[in-house]
Design a protein around this motif. Structure first.
Motif, PDB file in Angstrom:
ATOM      1  N   MET A 573       0.819  -1.209   0.000  1.00 41.15           N
ATOM      2  CA  MET A 573       0.000   0.000   0.000  1.00 41.15           C
ATOM      3  C   MET A 573       0.853   1.260   0.000  1.00 41.15           C
ATOM      4  O   MET A 573       0.506   2.268  -0.625  1.00 41.15           O
ATOM      5  CB  MET A 573      -0.930   0.008   1.212  1.00 41.15           C
ATOM      6  CG  MET A 573      -1.991  -1.095   1.203  1.00 41.15           C
ATOM      7  SD  MET A 573      -3.070  -1.089  -0.251  1.00 41.15           S
ATOM      8  CE  MET A 573      -3.951   0.443  -0.019  1.00 41.15           C
ATOM      9  N   GLN A 574       1.990   1.224   0.710  1.00 39.35           N
ATOM     10  CA  GLN A 574       2.845   2.402   0.810  1.00 39.35           C
ATOM     11  C   GLN A 574       3.912   2.469  -0.280  1.00 39.35           C
ATOM     12  O   GLN A 574       4.588   3.482  -0.429  1.00 39.35           O
ATOM     13  CB  GLN A 574       3.537   2.437   2.188  1.00 39.35           C
ATOM     14  CG  GLN A 574       2.596   2.711   3.356  1.00 39.35           C
ATOM     15  CD  GLN A 574       1.849   4.017   3.214  1.00 39.35           C
ATOM     16  OE1 GLN A 574       0.699   4.043   2.831  1.00 39.35           O
ATOM     17  NE2 GLN A 574       2.520   5.119   3.508  1.00 39.35           N
ATOM     18  N   GLY A 575       4.072   1.359  -1.029  1.00 39.01           N
ATOM     19  CA  GLY A 575       5.066   1.364  -2.104  1.00 39.01           C
ATOM     20  C   GLY A 575       6.491   1.360  -1.579  1.00 39.01           C
ATOM     21  O   GLY A 575       7.391   1.924  -2.208  1.00 39.01           O
ATOM     22  N   TYR A 576       6.695   0.705  -0.422  1.00 40.64           N
ATOM     23  CA  TYR A 576       8.043   0.679   0.163  1.00 40.64           C
ATOM     24  C   TYR A 576       8.161  -0.533   1.085  1.00 40.64           C
ATOM     25  O   TYR A 576       7.246  -0.832   1.856  1.00 40.64           O
ATOM     26  CB  TYR A 576       8.291   1.958   0.973  1.00 40.64           C
ATOM     27  CG  TYR A 576       9.738   2.139   1.395  1.00 40.64           C
ATOM     28  CD1 TYR A 576      10.600   2.939   0.666  1.00 40.64           C
ATOM     29  CD2 TYR A 576      10.247   1.490   2.526  1.00 40.64           C
ATOM     30  CE1 TYR A 576      11.929   3.104   1.037  1.00 40.64           C
ATOM     31  CE2 TYR A 576      11.567   1.637   2.900  1.00 40.64           C
ATOM     32  CZ  TYR A 576      12.403   2.448   2.160  1.00 40.64           C
ATOM     33  OH  TYR A 576      13.720   2.601   2.533  1.00 40.64           O
ATOM     34  N   LEU A 577       9.283  -1.234   0.974  1.00 36.35           N
ATOM     35  CA  LEU A 577       9.586  -2.310   1.925  1.00 36.35           C
ATOM     36  C   LEU A 577      11.024  -2.123   2.409  1.00 36.35           C
ATOM     37  O   LEU A 577      11.245  -1.647   3.521  1.00 36.35           O
ATOM     38  CB  LEU A 577       9.400  -3.689   1.278  1.00 36.35           C
ATOM     39  CG  LEU A 577       9.488  -4.867   2.244  1.00 36.35           C
ATOM     40  CD1 LEU A 577       8.360  -4.816   3.253  1.00 36.35           C
ATOM     41  CD2 LEU A 577       9.445  -6.193   1.476  1.00 36.35           C
ATOM     42  N   LEU A 578      11.994  -2.472   1.572  1.00 37.77           N
ATOM     43  CA  LEU A 578      13.398  -2.176   1.856  1.00 37.77           C
ATOM     44  C   LEU A 578      13.884  -1.029   0.978  1.00 37.77           C
ATOM     45  O   LEU A 578      14.951  -0.470   1.208  1.00 37.77           O
ATOM     46  CB  LEU A 578      14.264  -3.416   1.615  1.00 37.77           C
ATOM     47  CG  LEU A 578      13.907  -4.645   2.456  1.00 37.77           C
ATOM     48  CD1 LEU A 578      14.779  -5.827   2.055  1.00 37.77           C
ATOM     49  CD2 LEU A 578      14.056  -4.362   3.942  1.00 37.77           C
TER      50      LEU A 578
END
Length: 632
Positions: A573-578
């Motif tokens: 949903m946020q378009g970010y993981l690492l």
């Protein structure tokens, strides 16, 4: 001070009546006194109705505008009329309890006081919550009178005036039904517990502990909102009250460290709404669920635990990913209390520990609430700032009664709704209709129930929203084969999620007001942040292990995989993981999250595989770009 016919002038009488209600509740719910169950509800409604007329004017007056004397005089008369209902009921109690239902004739005086009671309930509901619930209950009452004239699909056989009055007033089916019965006992006890915790100053540990736990975390103020709202939700079952209780502190801090205003308002709205889903106390609707489902409160709290953890965990990671993605700041060191100060006051949490322990022992819920309240008074004696004086003790009792006004008015109006549904049978027609429309598709049935819950929950406080959807929606799911508790939990979730679901998302609107952002933009961001809560109910209908139903191994595996899934969904949903995620990676993360939340070996393996592949892709891209991970 001389008496004057103004709102301020009648306040001493209102306070005396509020104190009398609190003492009445303590005496009869603690086992010191014995009173007929029906009479207990009648007296409670009379107290609540009179207090609302004394405290809340018929309309809002502009600043500097003087309330007309006739308004105050009218409210005094209405308060006396409300109390006279209890007097009449008490005088005719033997006659009412021994009469033959639907056979003995209903007296003229009973018809008069029955009409008066329903109309007064509508008016106090309008004053405390607005028109939405009044319109719904009013339409159903009109349907009871004139439904025999409607087309065959929705018509009923018709009822005379006496039967309708008997059902809604003389029997425990309408105004004095299950909702107000729960408000009379359980809800008031927990409202008093929350009020005493707040008035003692011991609830300050929630905000301080939240600040301390997130002191070194990036985007810390938003994480304070999560912890504070989850803890504050233990003593407040209202999403809007939660928003204002913690949001006036957290939202400005979020904006200060760089969060966008609509995002800050949405975070607080979602965190505050979740307070009603988080055990041990949850919101007031949870106690009604315990009664309506027959499961008992401990079973409801146990079932709610894993979904509540998933809800807050996904919100926490969405906030963290937002903070890392935009390199937002940390909490101002001046706002963080010292560890020594926190340790000295950790015993402030003991009343909640007492409450949990007593509930775990299987003791009566009202008894648990009363003993936990008593523990607040005793523990408060150890420090001057938390010690109750005679005056502050009386003020806490009065505040407890005032805190019960809105939810009790809603319960009384909800009783009218439940009563009309049970008398006319329209609820069964609704169940049959959506069951026919859904056919053999459980998914379609759940989608229809979700949408129904959203519509019925629009602008309506959680308690009446849940009562309506539980009366109409839960039986349809039960009929389709879902367990009773699972069915009630399904509609309960969506009734609560209406607070953050546009177009009418009251909690998001409250957050937007504090954040000074656009209401609808805040609402859509709130819906995005709470996305896991929209998914989880579908999953626990198919696999009740997410509600802690099943073997220990099944529950642990379901919880573990669902936690991984919640984090994956947050990243998608946020378009970010690492690292910043590509469109393909976002799709993979969302698919991985849904696969992991749905319990099952094959879906879990699929989810873990997609998540692992996404992590590998992001690590490769990050190493090639030379980027370094930022501190959590």
């Amino acid at each position: 001070m001389a008496f004057s016919l103004t709102r301020e002038g009648i306040k001493p009488f209102a306070k005396a009546l509020a104190l009398a209600l609190a003492l009445f509740q303590i005496w009869f719910t603690s086992g010191f006194g014995v009173l007929d169950g029906s009479m207990m509800r009648v007296v409670f409604v009379a107290f609540i109705t009179a207090l609302i007329f004394l405290y809340i004017p018929c309309r809002k007056f502009d600043k500097g505008e003087k309330e007309p004397t006739w308004c105050v005089l009218l409210d005094l008369c209405l308060a006396l009329l409300a109390l006279s209902v209890a007097v009449w009921y008490g005088m005719h109690l033997d006659e009412i309890t021994t009469r033959m239902r639907y056979i003995d004739e209903v007296s003229t005086s009973a018809k008069f006081f029955g009409c008066v009671t329903v109309l007064l309930v509508f008016e106090i509901t309008r004053r405390t919550t607005g028109w939405a619930l009044v319109i719904v209950s009013g339409i159903l009452v009109l349907y009871t009178f004139f439904g025999d004239m409607l087309p065959r699909a929705v018509k009923h056989t018709g009822f005379d005036f006496g039967t309708i009055v008997e059902h809604l007033f003389l029997l425990n089916e309408g105004v004095y039904g299950i909702p107000i019965g729960t408000a009379t006992s359980t809800l008031f006890g927990f409202i008093m517990f929350g009020t005493f915790l707040e008035k003692s100053g011991m609830s300050s540990i929630f905000m301080d502990l939240a600040c301390y736990l997130t002191r070194n975390s990036q985007g810390g103020p938003a994480k304070v909102a999560i912890f504070a709202s989850a803890l504050f939700g233990t003593i407040s079952g209202s999403a809007s009250a939660n928003v204002y209780g913690t949001g006036i502190f957290t939202i400005p801090l979020m904006k200060k460290v760089g969060y966008r205003a609509p995002f800050a308002g949405a975070v607080e709205a979602v965190a505050s709404t979740g307070g009603q889903l988080m055990p041990p106390v949850m919101g007031t609707a949870a106690f009604l669920m315990a009664d309506l489902s027959g499961a008992g409160y401990l079973a409801v709290a146990k079932a709610a635990l894993i979904p509540a953890i998933l809800y807050y965990l996904s919100l926490l990671f969405m906030i963290h990913f937002e903070a890392v993605k935009y390199n937002l700041g940390k909490l101002d060191p001046e706002m963080v209390p010292s560890g020594k100060s926190i340790l000295r006051r950790l015993y402030y949490l003991l009343p909640i520990g007492v409450l949990i322990a007593l509930l775990a022992m299987g003791r009566n819920v009202v008894f648990c609430a009363n003993v936990a309240t008593l523990s607040i008074i005793i523990l408060g004696m150890f420090r001057k700032e938390t010690r109750f004086t005679f005056r502050s003790f009386i003020e806490a009792l009065i505040a407890s009664s005032r805190g019960a006004l809105m939810v009790s008015a809603c319960c009384a109006a909800s009783g009218v709704i439940v009563g009309t549904l049970s008398l006319t049978g329209i609820g069964y027609k609704f169940i049959n209709l959506i069951t026919i429309l859904a056919g053999d598709s459980m998914i379609l049935l759940m989608v229809m129930l979700m949408l129904t819950s959203f519509v019925l929950g629009m602008g309506v406080p959680t308690t009446p929203a849940y009562i309506v959807v539980a009366t109409l929606g839960a039986p349809a799911l039960i009929k389709a084969g879902a367990p009773v508790l699972v069915s009630h939990m399904f509609v309960f979730y969506y009734a609560i999620l209406s607070f953050i679901t546009p177009p009418v998302c009251v909690a998001a609107f409250a957050g937007a007001a504090i954040a000074e952002s656009k209401a609808m933009e805040t609402g859509f961001i709130a819906m995005k942040l709470g996305i896991v809560a929209f998914i989880v109910p579908y999953m626990f209908v198919f696999e009740p292990a997410l509600l802690s139903i099943g073997s220990t191994g099944e529950i642990l595996w379901a919880a573990t995989s669902a936690i991984v899934g919640a984090i994956a969904i947050a990243g998608g949903m946020q378009g970010y993981l690492l690292a910043n995620a590509t469109i393909l990676e976002r799709i993979m993360l969302l698919a991985a999250g849904v696969s992991c939340i749905y319990p099952g070996l094959y879906t879990d393996m699929l989810g873990f595989g997609l998540l692992a592949l996404t992590i590998v892709l992001q690590l490769i891209r990050r190493r090639s770009s030379g980027a370094r991970p930022q501190q959590a």
